[in-house]
Write an enzyme that holds these catalytic residues in place. Structure first.
Site, PDB file in Angstrom:
ATOM      1  N   ALA A  39       3.080  -0.772  33.883  1.00 19.69           N
ATOM      2  CA  ALA A  39       4.240   0.112  33.910  1.00 19.69           C
ATOM      3  C   ALA A  39       3.897   1.336  34.756  1.00 19.69           C
ATOM      4  O   ALA A  39       2.722   1.633  34.994  1.00 19.69           O
ATOM      5  CB  ALA A  39       4.621   0.520  32.495  1.00 19.69           C
ATOM      6  N   GLU A  88       2.606  -8.534  30.517  1.00 18.49           N
ATOM      7  CA  GLU A  88       3.673  -8.789  29.545  1.00 18.49           C
ATOM      8  C   GLU A  88       4.890  -9.434  30.208  1.00 18.49           C
ATOM      9  O   GLU A  88       5.530 -10.320  29.626  1.00 18.49           O
ATOM     10  CB  GLU A  88       4.050  -7.481  28.857  1.00 18.49           C
ATOM     11  CG  GLU A  88       2.925  -6.969  27.960  1.00 18.49           C
ATOM     12  CD  GLU A  88       3.135  -5.532  27.506  1.00 18.49           C
ATOM     13  OE1 GLU A  88       3.110  -5.285  26.298  1.00 18.49           O
ATOM     14  OE2 GLU A  88       3.324  -4.654  28.382  1.00 18.49           O
ATOM     15  N   GLY A 123       2.188  -3.898  31.540  1.00 16.40           N
ATOM     16  CA  GLY A 123       3.539  -4.429  31.627  1.00 16.40           C
ATOM     17  C   GLY A 123       3.655  -5.620  32.553  1.00 16.40           C
ATOM     18  O   GLY A 123       4.516  -6.485  32.370  1.00 16.40           O
ATOM     19  N   GLU A 129      -3.777  -0.715  28.142  1.00 16.73           N
ATOM     20  CA  GLU A 129      -3.071   0.477  27.655  1.00 16.73           C
ATOM     21  C   GLU A 129      -3.953   1.360  26.778  1.00 16.73           C
ATOM     22  O   GLU A 129      -3.761   2.580  26.712  1.00 16.73           O
ATOM     23  CB  GLU A 129      -1.813   0.064  26.871  1.00 16.73           C
ATOM     24  CG  GLU A 129      -0.705  -0.529  27.718  1.00 16.73           C
ATOM     25  CD  GLU A 129      -0.782  -2.033  27.861  1.00 16.73           C
ATOM     26  OE1 GLU A 129       0.201  -2.640  28.305  1.00 16.73           O
ATOM     27  OE2 GLU A 129      -1.857  -2.619  27.532  1.00 16.73           O
TER      28      GLU A 129
END
Length: 258
Positions: free
Chosen positions: A65, A112, A109, A132
């Site tokens: 992200a 994911e 992300g 993360e």
């Protein structure tokens, strides 16, 4: 609509959606997420599309992200916005098959997003991770949930607690990806799989995807009952007759999605 952070091509019943933020290694900012979800929904609604491919670049599928965008946010803002709930819900609502073509980094992300697709074909340079923890947070789009279901508790704990990366070889061995191919062969392999799916009966493809996904949401006995009901329903279609007759007559089936 013209997109700014992705490129979309539709050819031979396959929609190829390529993430395109090269300067940020395809980091998932809010604009990219919105455009990706819109492109997926448009492909799902397009009768000419029978399979969807999501790809990045050779260097990165998506390196996580966008930290610059998130660093300034506080709890109240992310809670009220329900940050990233939208992307998870919209991707999982897509009925048509989605293949992730992963080369290079698929981190945070990005990992994911790849896992939210129906299956992953990776190049030998792919690296998967949920780092993360290094930022003082945890995964928020399935990195603790899907990863655990795919590779088991021990490896998921290892990756989420230490932030270590998983190589393409380990990812295939662990069941995270379906196959690993050379970088130069990745898109050829992925598009070959997409075209093979596109040749099948649309109804049986949708039913198969739904049945496999149901296995993660229910007990074994309920899942088998769901599968059997879907199997029985296929016998109400013309494609079932065509497929079985073509097999008996030793010819290629000509499915009509009826």
């Amino acid at each position: 609509m013209a997109f700014e952070t992705i490129n979309v091509e539709v050819e031979d019943h396959v929609a190829l959606i390529r993430l395109d933020r090269p300067d940020a290694l395809n980091a998932l900012n809010q604009q990219l997420v919105r455009e990706l979800c819109q492109a997926l929904e448009e492909a799902d609604a397009n009768d000419k599309v029978r399979c969807i491919v999501v790809a990045g670049s050779d260097k990165a599928f998506a390196a996580g992200a966008d930290i610059k965008e998130m660093a300034k946010l506080g709890f109240v803002e992310v809670f009220n916005a329900d940050l990233f709930a939208d992307v998870n819900d919209r991707i999982t609502a897509i009925r048509k098959p989605i293949i992730a073509a992963v080369s290079g980094y698929a981190l945070g992300g990005g990992c994911e997003l790849a896992m939210a697709c129906d299956f992953i074909i990776a190049s030998e340079t792919a690296k998967f991770g949920q780092p993360e923890i290094n930022l003082g947070v945890i995964a928020g789009i399935g990195g603790t949930q899907r990863l655990t279901r795919f590779v088991g508790k021990s490896k998921a704990m290892d990756m989420n607690l230490t932030g270590r990366f998983m190589t393409a070889e380990e990812a295939e061995r662990s069941g995270l990806v379906s196959r690993v191919v050379p970088v130069k062969k990745l898109m050829e392999e992925v598009m070959g799989a997409a075209h093979k799916i596109a040749e099948k009966s649309r109804m049986s493809v949708l039913a198969a995807k739904e049945a496999v996904n149901r296995s993660y949401e229910t007990t074994l006995s309920e899942g088998i009952r769901f599968e059997r009901n879907a199997f029985h329903s296929m016998f109400a279609t013309e494609d079932q007759k065509e497929g079985m007759n073509a097999f008996l007559e030793k010819r290629q089936a000509q499915f009509r999605d009826k």
